[in-house]
Design a protein around this motif. Structure first.
Motif, PDB file in Angstrom:
ATOM      1  N   MET A   1       0.995  -1.335  -0.096  1.00 41.93           N
ATOM      2  CA  MET A   1       0.042   0.132   0.811  1.00 41.93           C
ATOM      3  C   MET A   1       0.882   1.542  -0.362  1.00 41.93           C
ATOM      4  N   SER A   2       0.415   2.112  -0.952  1.00 41.71           N
ATOM      5  CA  SER A   2       1.001   3.755  -1.019  1.00 41.71           C
ATOM      6  C   SER A   2       1.081   4.057   0.755  1.00 41.71           C
ATOM      7  N   ARG A   3       1.886   5.172   1.257  1.00 39.67           N
ATOM      8  CA  ARG A   3       1.852   5.876   2.580  1.00 39.67           C
ATOM      9  C   ARG A   3       1.126   6.876   2.281  1.00 39.67           C
ATOM     10  N   GLY A   4       0.629   6.977   0.974  1.00 36.97           N
ATOM     11  CA  GLY A   4      -0.895   8.243   1.198  1.00 36.97           C
ATOM     12  C   GLY A   4      -1.958   7.196   1.042  1.00 36.97           C
ATOM     13  N   LYS A   5      -1.929   5.730   1.288  1.00 40.30           N
ATOM     14  CA  LYS A   5      -2.597   5.525   1.532  1.00 40.30           C
ATOM     15  C   LYS A   5      -2.798   4.975   2.700  1.00 40.30           C
ATOM     16  N   ILE A   6      -2.103   4.498   3.523  1.00 40.39           N
ATOM     17  CA  ILE A   6      -1.989   4.159   4.738  1.00 40.39           C
ATOM     18  C   ILE A   6      -2.661   4.698   6.101  1.00 40.39           C
ATOM     19  N   LEU A   7      -1.891   6.863   5.125  1.00 42.68           N
ATOM     20  CA  LEU A   7      -2.090   7.881   6.193  1.00 42.68           C
ATOM     21  C   LEU A   7      -3.704   7.729   5.811  1.00 42.68           C
ATOM     22  N   ARG A   8      -4.618   7.530   4.630  1.00 43.78           N
ATOM     23  CA  ARG A   8      -5.694   7.883   4.929  1.00 43.78           C
ATOM     24  C   ARG A   8      -6.425   6.445   5.088  1.00 43.78           C
ATOM     25  N   LYS A   9      -5.640   5.806   5.601  1.00 50.29           N
ATOM     26  CA  LYS A   9      -6.562   4.452   6.188  1.00 50.29           C
ATOM     27  C   LYS A   9      -6.099   5.164   7.778  1.00 50.29           C
ATOM     28  N   LEU A  10      -5.385   5.347   8.187  1.00 45.97           N
ATOM     29  CA  LEU A  10      -5.184   5.472   9.865  1.00 45.97           C
ATOM     30  C   LEU A  10      -5.801   7.102  10.289  1.00 45.97           C
ATOM     31  N   ALA A  11      -5.523   7.510   9.443  1.00 45.61           N
ATOM     32  CA  ALA A  11      -6.540   8.834   9.578  1.00 45.61           C
ATOM     33  C   ALA A  11      -8.017   8.521   9.712  1.00 45.61           C
ATOM     34  N   SER A  12      -8.275   7.513   8.834  1.00 54.04           N
ATOM     35  CA  SER A  12      -9.914   7.065   9.350  1.00 54.04           C
ATOM     36  C   SER A  12     -10.259   6.217  10.355  1.00 54.04           C
ATOM     37  N   GLU A  13      -9.534   5.661  10.121  1.00 60.85           N
ATOM     38  CA  GLU A  13      -9.388   4.703  11.470  1.00 60.85           C
ATOM     39  C   GLU A  13      -9.472   5.760  12.998  1.00 60.85           C
ATOM     40  N   VAL A  14      -8.737   6.638  12.819  1.00 57.46           N
ATOM     41  CA  VAL A  14      -8.210   7.247  14.123  1.00 57.46           C
ATOM     42  C   VAL A  14      -9.817   8.584  14.605  1.00 57.46           C
ATOM     43  N   LEU A  15     -10.504   9.078  13.469  1.00 56.61           N
ATOM     44  CA  LEU A  15     -10.515  10.761  14.051  1.00 56.61           C
ATOM     45  C   LEU A  15     -12.094  10.469  13.013  1.00 56.61           C
ATOM     46  N   GLY A  16     -11.806   8.958  12.126  1.00 57.29           N
ATOM     47  CA  GLY A  16     -13.337   9.426  10.997  1.00 57.29           C
ATOM     48  C   GLY A  16     -12.766   9.566  10.438  1.00 57.29           C
ATOM     49  N   GLU A  17     -14.312   8.968   9.132  1.00 53.30           N
ATOM     50  CA  GLU A  17     -13.656   9.442   7.659  1.00 53.30           C
ATOM     51  C   GLU A  17     -13.753  11.240   7.003  1.00 53.30           C
ATOM     52  N   GLU A  18     -14.555  11.769   8.116  1.00 57.54           N
ATOM     53  CA  GLU A  18     -14.452  13.049   7.677  1.00 57.54           C
ATOM     54  C   GLU A  18     -13.810  13.703   7.547  1.00 57.54           C
ATOM     55  N   VAL A  19     -12.789  13.732   8.571  1.00 58.58           N
ATOM     56  CA  VAL A  19     -12.073  14.526   9.470  1.00 58.58           C
ATOM     57  C   VAL A  19     -10.491  14.407   8.181  1.00 58.58           C
ATOM     58  N   ALA A  20     -11.010  12.668   8.126  1.00 59.00           N
ATOM     59  CA  ALA A  20      -9.725  11.535   7.359  1.00 59.00           C
ATOM     60  C   ALA A  20     -10.122  12.423   6.176  1.00 59.00           C
ATOM     61  N   LYS A  21     -10.971  12.682   5.608  1.00 57.38           N
ATOM     62  CA  LYS A  21     -10.867  13.205   3.877  1.00 57.38           C
ATOM     63  C   LYS A  21     -10.127  14.533   3.786  1.00 57.38           C
ATOM     64  N   ARG A  22     -10.358  15.542   5.332  1.00 58.53           N
ATOM     65  CA  ARG A  22      -9.591  16.417   5.017  1.00 58.53           C
ATOM     66  C   ARG A  22      -8.078  16.768   5.554  1.00 58.53           C
ATOM     67  N   LEU A  23      -7.821  15.513   5.948  1.00 59.48           N
ATOM     68  CA  LEU A  23      -6.124  15.254   6.573  1.00 59.48           C
ATOM     69  C   LEU A  23      -5.478  14.494   5.761  1.00 59.48           C
ATOM     70  N   TRP A  24      -5.362  13.452   5.271  1.00 59.41           N
ATOM     71  CA  TRP A  24      -4.508  13.202   4.832  1.00 59.41           C
ATOM     72  C   TRP A  24      -3.336  13.437   4.085  1.00 59.41           C
ATOM     73  N   GLY A  25      -4.042  14.427   3.090  1.00 62.60           N
ATOM     74  CA  GLY A  25      -2.859  15.375   1.878  1.00 62.60           C
ATOM     75  C   GLY A  25      -2.404  15.919   2.931  1.00 62.60           C
ATOM     76  N   ARG A  26      -2.458  16.260   3.678  1.00 65.47           N
ATOM     77  CA  ARG A  26      -1.924  17.240   4.903  1.00 65.47           C
ATOM     78  C   ARG A  26      -0.653  16.948   5.434  1.00 65.47           C
ATOM     79  N   ILE A  27      -0.380  15.652   5.565  1.00 68.86           N
ATOM     80  CA  ILE A  27       0.787  14.897   6.191  1.00 68.86           C
ATOM     81  C   ILE A  27       1.452  14.760   5.532  1.00 68.86           C
TER      82      ILE A  27
END
Ligand SMILES: C[S@@+](CC[C@H](N)C(=O)[O-])C[C@H]1O[C@@H](n2cnc3c(N)ncnc32)[C@H](O)[C@@H]1O
Length: 286
Positions: A1-27
């Motif tokens: 899995m790419s680093r971006g996909k892993i980050l999106r998955k982690l963010a979604s697990e920890v903060l929920g999909e709504e916040v993850a959508k806005r967040l993972w591209g900001r890491i």
């Protein structure tokens, strides 16, 4: 899995999909530091569990920081808050085979510029004299010295910390015979000692590039050569931002008595706000 996909998955697990959508591209990752650009409306404390997950998932990450929106002041620095891991803001960062020591809280750094660093280096012809008016920790200057064959690169910055890291980075990359670090205001430095010598001038600071354009022209050998101008362009709906950028630059050249320039290339470096684009124009006075 790419680093971006892993980050999106982690963010979604920890903060929920709504916040993850806005967040993972900001890491972003800078050396062994992970940076989360804090989205508007999110408290930094909410990001601590994600920062801890990032530390566990990416073993090479030793420290995680949150960055508040926007870079400020003459030195273009962001405000940061420590989130997890070692409380250390200095790191070693690798780009295009060059090594850079930087402190993210003291020196401007943006991995988004990586493509641009290389693109400009590939344009430099053997034997050129280059002036980098706003060099930061020396990214453009050192990458040009390593990937191209310039005779000399004058590398100016007004921030004493950026200068200190630039000196260290020149040493780390063994380009001291090519890159000369200079601490000071680029306009003054050109006026006092770097006029009429350059084949190419870099102006990678959109807030003052147009204002300083007369100094870039003064720096060119016999008034001829290439100037890379970075600027911010706000485009209204349907407006052509490239056409607007070219208009802005041509008008400024006219104001300083240069009626004809060639635009060799233009590119969007990034979007800095809704409908505001950072654009670079490679211009030539022939
Ligand atoms: C956007 S950053 C440059 C980015 C850098 N070239 C890079 O590749 O990461 C702008 C830099 O210009 C410097 N600066 C601001 N005003 C200046 C001036 N008048 N003369 C020289 N440097 C200046 C700041 O300290 C900052 O390091």
């Amino acid at each position: 899995m790419s680093r971006g996909k892993i980050l999106r998955k982690l963010a979604s697990e920890v903060l929920g999909e709504e916040v993850a959508k806005r967040l993972w591209g900001r890491i972003e990752f800078i050396g062994d530091i992970a940076l989360i650009r804090i989205p508007p409306g999110v408290e930094y404390t909410e990001l601590i569990p994600l920062a801890e997950r990032i530390l566990r998932e990416f073993k090479y990450v030793k420290s995680v920081w949150g960055g508040y929106p926007g870079v400020r002041g003459e030195y273009r620095l962001r405000e940061y808050v420590h989130l997890a891991g070692e409380k250390r803001s200095e790191t070693l960062y690798k780009e295009h085979g060059c090594l850079f020591k930087i402190d993210i809280t003291k020196v401007y750094v943006s991995p988004v510029l990586g493509f641009e660093h290389r693109r400009i280096a590939e344009l430099v012809r053997p034997g050129e004299t280059v002036i980098n008016m706003y060099a930061g920790a020396g990214f453009f200057s050192i990458i040009i010295a390593k990937l191209a064959k310039p005779a000399r690169v004058y590398s100016i910055d007004i921030n004493p910390d950026a200068y200190r890291y630039m000196v260290e980075n020149i040493r780390l990359n063994k380009v001291g015979h090519i890159v000369e670090p200079i601490l000071g205001d680029a306009a003054k430095v050109v006026e006092e000692r770097l006029y009429n010598i350059a084949d190419r001038v870099l102006m990678p600071y959109p807030d003052i590039a147009l204002q300083h354009l007369p100094y870039a022209v003064k720096a060119l050998k016999d008034g001829r050569g290439v100037i890379h101008i970075y600027l911010h362009v706000k485009a209204l709906k349907g407006e052509d931002y490239f056409a607007k950028a070219v208009r802005m630059v041509e008008e400024r050249f006219k104001e300083i008595g240069i009626g004809k320039i060639k635009v060799l290339n233009k590119r969007v470096v990034r979007m800095v706000a809704p409908r505001v684009y950072q654009i670079v124009l490679d211009t030539e006075i022939a």
